[in-house]
Each structure stands twice: as C-alpha cells, then as structure tokens.
Design an enzyme around this catalytic site. Structure first.
Site, PDB file in Angstrom:
ATOM      1  N   LYS A 172      63.647  40.720  24.236  1.00 49.22           N
ATOM      2  CA  LYS A 172      65.034  40.654  23.766  1.00 49.22           C
ATOM      3  C   LYS A 172      65.873  40.125  24.923  1.00 49.22           C
ATOM      4  O   LYS A 172      66.224  40.875  25.832  1.00 49.22           O
ATOM      5  CB  LYS A 172      65.561  42.029  23.347  1.00 49.22           C
ATOM      6  N   GLU A 248      64.642  48.272  36.227  1.00 51.55           N
ATOM      7  CA  GLU A 248      65.355  47.677  37.367  1.00 51.55           C
ATOM      8  C   GLU A 248      66.834  47.792  37.041  1.00 51.55           C
ATOM      9  O   GLU A 248      67.353  47.017  36.236  1.00 51.55           O
ATOM     10  CB  GLU A 248      64.956  46.207  37.550  1.00 51.55           C
ATOM     11  N   CYS A 282      72.232  42.243  41.187  1.00 56.24           N
ATOM     12  CA  CYS A 282      72.140  43.699  41.431  1.00 56.24           C
ATOM     13  C   CYS A 282      71.930  43.990  42.903  1.00 56.24           C
ATOM     14  O   CYS A 282      72.210  45.087  43.369  1.00 56.24           O
ATOM     15  CB  CYS A 282      70.956  44.304  40.697  1.00 56.24           C
TER      16      CYS A 282
HETATM   17  C1  SIN Z   1      69.012  41.012  40.123  1.00 57.77           C
HETATM   18  O1  SIN Z   1      70.149  40.875  40.499  1.00 57.77           O
HETATM   19  O2  SIN Z   1      68.764  41.687  39.122  1.00 57.77           O
HETATM   20  C2  SIN Z   1      67.852  40.351  40.771  1.00 57.77           C
HETATM   21  C3  SIN Z   1      68.159  39.693  42.021  1.00 57.77           C
HETATM   22  C4  SIN Z   1      66.990  38.978  42.611  1.00 57.77           C
HETATM   23  O3  SIN Z   1      65.861  38.981  42.089  1.00 57.77           O
HETATM   24  O4  SIN Z   1      67.186  38.393  43.650  1.00 57.77           O
END
Ligand code: SIN
Length: 475
Positions: A172, A248, A282
């Site tokens: 999804k 994550e 993130c």
């Molecule tokens: C993310 O922001 O979820 C991943 C960042 C990354 O893989 O560098």
C-alpha cells in the site's frame, strides 16, 4: 504509465471505481489520477500473492538472487525517468531524486548478494545426545505500507529482502505518491519478478484496507515506514493475528556540536542532516545542541548556508530544496516555528511560509531555542533548524534523550574518544559521528524506543523476512 491497481499480475480498476488524485506539491495542481483499492481488492491481492509465493519459495536462492540483480540493473537503466516521476509527485530536487533511485536500486543489488547467504546452524545439544538444526524459511505474505518522503527507497528497502527471502508482497503506497510504486512494479515485473508475487494497491481507505489485508490467513507480517502514531495503530491491529512486525517510525534527532568541532565540517554535515530530500526525512537533524562557546559562530555559519539554499520547483536548475508535501505540512511547520518564537527563540533567517503557488517554506534558523519549546519535542519535517545552546555535557545528554524517539543522532567533535563515548550515550539506533548522513543499504537502519522495531538493510535486514525453525534430531 499504468495508473491502475496491480493485482495477480494484471492492471485493473478498484472494485468501486474510486480514484486518487495525485498533486504536484510545487504547484498544487492535480497531475494524475490513480485507481483506489477497496478492502475487497486488498483481500484479492493477498490471495494472489499467496498463490505466487508458494512457487517463489521453491525457486533456488541463486535464481531469486539473479532476479534481484536484474531489478537493480533495470532500475539504474531507468534512473532518469523514475527520478522525474519522484520530482513530479514528491517535489524533491531532481539530483536528490536521482540519488534516491541509485540508493533504492542498491537495496536490490545488496540483497541479491544476501539471498544466497541466508544461513542456518547445526549445533550439538549441550547434553551431547543429539544435534539441532536451525534454518530460516520465508514468512509468507508480507504487507508493506510505505511513506511519501522516499516513494522508491522505502519500498525497495523492504521489497528486495522480502523477495530474496522467498516471500510474497502486497504494497500500500502512500496516497500522496502512488505513481513511483506503480511504475517501479511495472519495471520489476519486466526484470523477472513473477506475476502475482508483488501486488500494489493504493487506497483512500487505509484503515479498512489494512484491516482486510491483515485478516487474510496467508499474511504473516507487516513492514511499515511512517509516523509513530500510525505505527502504534498498526501494531494494535497486528496484535489480533500476532503478525510479525518491522516498524520504521518517527525521529527527533539531536545534532550535537562540541566546541572543539571543525565548525565548517559541522555546518556541512548539518546541512545534509537537515536538508537532504527537502528536509522531509525521519533521520533529519531536529534539534541542534551546540556548546555555548561556539553556538553563535555555528549559528552564523549555518545561517549563511541556509541563505544559499535555492528553494523552488525540483526540476529547476540549481534548486536544492523543493516544496513540502502538502498544505497541512506547511501549516504544521509554521505552527512549530511560531510557537518557538513566541517562547523567545530568535529568527536568524526565514520563519515564514513562502508566498507563491505550491507548498513552500523558507529555510529557517532559530537561535536560543528553549529545550521546552514544542519544536524540540515534535518531528519538524521541514527546513527549520532550532539551535539550543548547552554548557554541561550531562545536561546536554539528558536533553538529547528527553524524547520517546530514538532513530538517529549526530555528534561533531575532533576528539574521537569523546565522540564515541557521547555516541554511546545517545539513545538512538543510528549515530552519525562527524557525518551528516547515516543511510546505507549495507548498514542496519532502524530505531530505539518509539522510533521502531527491527532493522532494514545490512545482513540483518533479510532475516526480518524469515522465520526461524529448529529441527530436533536423533542424529
Ligand atoms: C526516512 O526518512 O524514512 C529514511 C531516510 C533514509 O533512508 O535515509
């Protein structure tokens, strides 16, 4: 390109004919419509994946590995057109999007290598009476719920190891950025991923979609990248069928600068950690904890670096920061900045919504931010760097860890021993020590605390998509 659902190797509309509008965040214009799946479509996708997975699990690891290797090559052949699609629906600068495709493709090459190295063990029981065989079969069908900030990479990071381990998949993608996932599966099918094994079902009804899919008996795992709030909700729902989970989730990274740091290197790293992919990662540096003696100098250099950021449409030459994903994202960032300023933070640069079409925010540096300010406790997801000066190292570590998040941290110092000692005290799954980027397909990506469960990438990543079976023998 295809804009329908991909179920059982066929392109088709959703059961109720609904469509998702995809918007270009640089203009706010609708650029495409994509079929929206219903819960019944999700169930059908799980069924198709289940059928295909039984055969796939029997394919020799070497042959599965070759398919992954071809996926890597195909993605690299299509680096430019995939990157353009990312810029259209996400808005990030073209150079970042091209980088994302190379990063994504690398998950296939890395996992092609891991696929032939899934190892078990044979051990002698402590009594010496018999041997114990431990091996790692695939999980079955995996649900993947992927975010909009890396429309290709977050899918590739899950898909490559899942397929390498012998699983089927139902994806999804985010309703904000479904085009990249649809184009990607079209290409991966050309590269040899068997029909039905991977199904892509965007939807406008995420909750119902997930409930139906997670209820399918063949589904044994959920792999999610997104906010902690949604992650918690998916964990609750996964509990009903005791699904395996890899999560994550959100971050709130401290970026720690000591007074012995090379300030130019620290600012360069800060710009990467804060601004890569339009400041919507993130892993982004969220709070700059800077030793008081260099806080002004660091702030001044960071302000100059932010002044040099060229904000605009990701296709324009020289643009280094694109729009945010939607209007709500701009309002959220602006609300955090206004609250910080209201609590006494000083605006060194930026601090406002850009007055132009699309969803743009000014690159912003805030000085003298209070550690209690909401901006120090929320994931900003925008081009804003709040600086919080510190004098005492223990207090600073408490501040760095004063969050339920623990995805990433950054430490800048020229004293390696101090850097390592402080890195170990920061409660985060990944630390950049004198580095502004941590991501690498060969490294374990994941968080502590409420930033997640499990790891993606590295040698660990493929085992997340495996069961562990122990066979007791009389041998
Ligand atoms: C993310 O922001 O979820 C991943 C960042 C990354 O893989 O560098």
């Amino acid at each position: 390109m295809q804009t329908q659902l991909f179920i059982g190797g066929e392109w088709r509309d959703g059961a109720d004919g609904a469509r998702i509008e995809v918007t270009d965040p640089a203009s706010g214009d609708v650029i495409a419509e994509v079929a929206a799946g219903t819960p019944a479509d999700a169930t059908e996708a799980c069924e198709a994946s289940h059928e295909a997975q039984r055969d796939w699990a029997e394919v020799a690891p070497r042959d599965r590995s070759e398919v992954l290797r071809r996926c890597w090559a195909t993605m690299m052949e299509h680096q430019d057109d995939l990157a353009e699609l990312i810029v259209r629906e996400h808005g990030k600068p073209l150079a970042d999007a091209r980088g994302e495709i190379a990063y994504s493709a690398e998950f296939f090459r890395w996992n092609a290598e891991e696929t032939v190295r899934i190892r078990g063990t044979v051990a002698t029981a402590p009594s010496g009476a018999n041997r114990m065989i431990i091996h790692h079969p695939p999980v079955g069908v995996v649900l993947m719920v992927t975010p909009w900030n890396f429309p290709a990479a977050m899918l590739a990071r899950k898909l490559a190891p899942a397929l390498g381990a012998g699983n089927g998949v139902v994806v999804k993608p985010s309703r904000e950025t479904p085009l990249t996932a649809l184009r990607l599966i079209e290409l991966l099918t050309d590269a040899g991923v068997p029909p039905g094994l991977v199904n892509v079902v965007p939807t406008l009804r995420s909750g119902d979609w997930f409930a139906a899919a997670a209820d399918h008996p063949a589904v044994r795992m959920i792999s999610f990248t997104g906010s902690t709030e949604i992650g918690r909700e998916l964990l609750r729902r996964s509990a009903d069928r005791v699904l395996k989970t890899v999560m994550e989730l959100g971050g709130n990274a401290p970026f720690i600068v000591f007074d012995d740091a090379d300030l130019d290197a620290a600012v360069e790293g800060a710009m990467v950690a804060k601004m890569r992919h339009s400041a919507e990662t993130c892993t982004a540096a969220n709070r700059f904890l800077v030793e008081a003696g260099v806080a002004d100098a660091f702030g001044a250099k960071l302000t100059e670096a932010m002044r040099a950021v060229h904000v605009g449409n990701g296709f324009e030459e020289g643009v280094t920061c694109g729009p945010l994903i939607n209007r709500q994202a701009v309002e959220d960032v602006d609300g955090l900045v206004k609250a910080a300023v209201g609590a006494g933070a000083e605006v060194a640069i930026g601090g406002s919504v850009l007055d132009r079409p699309g969803y743009f925010y000014e690159p912003t540096v805030l000085g003298n931010v209070s550690a209690d300010s909401p901006i120090a406790h929320a994931e900003i997801f925008g081009p804003v760097a709040p600086i919080i000066p510190f004098t005492d190292v223990d207090e600073m570590i408490d501040m760095a860890n004063d969050t339920e998040m623990g995805l990433t941290g950054y430490v800048y110092t020229t004293d390696l021993a101090k850097g390592l000692a402080v890195s170990e005290r920061v409660q985060a799954g990944m630390i950049g020590l004198n580095r502004g980027a941590v991501s690498d397909p060969a490294a374990p990506f994941g968080g502590m605390k409420q930033s997640g469960l499990g790891r993606e990438g590295s040698t660990e990543g493929i085992y997340e998509f495996c069961e562990t079976q122990y066979i007791a023998t009389n041998w």
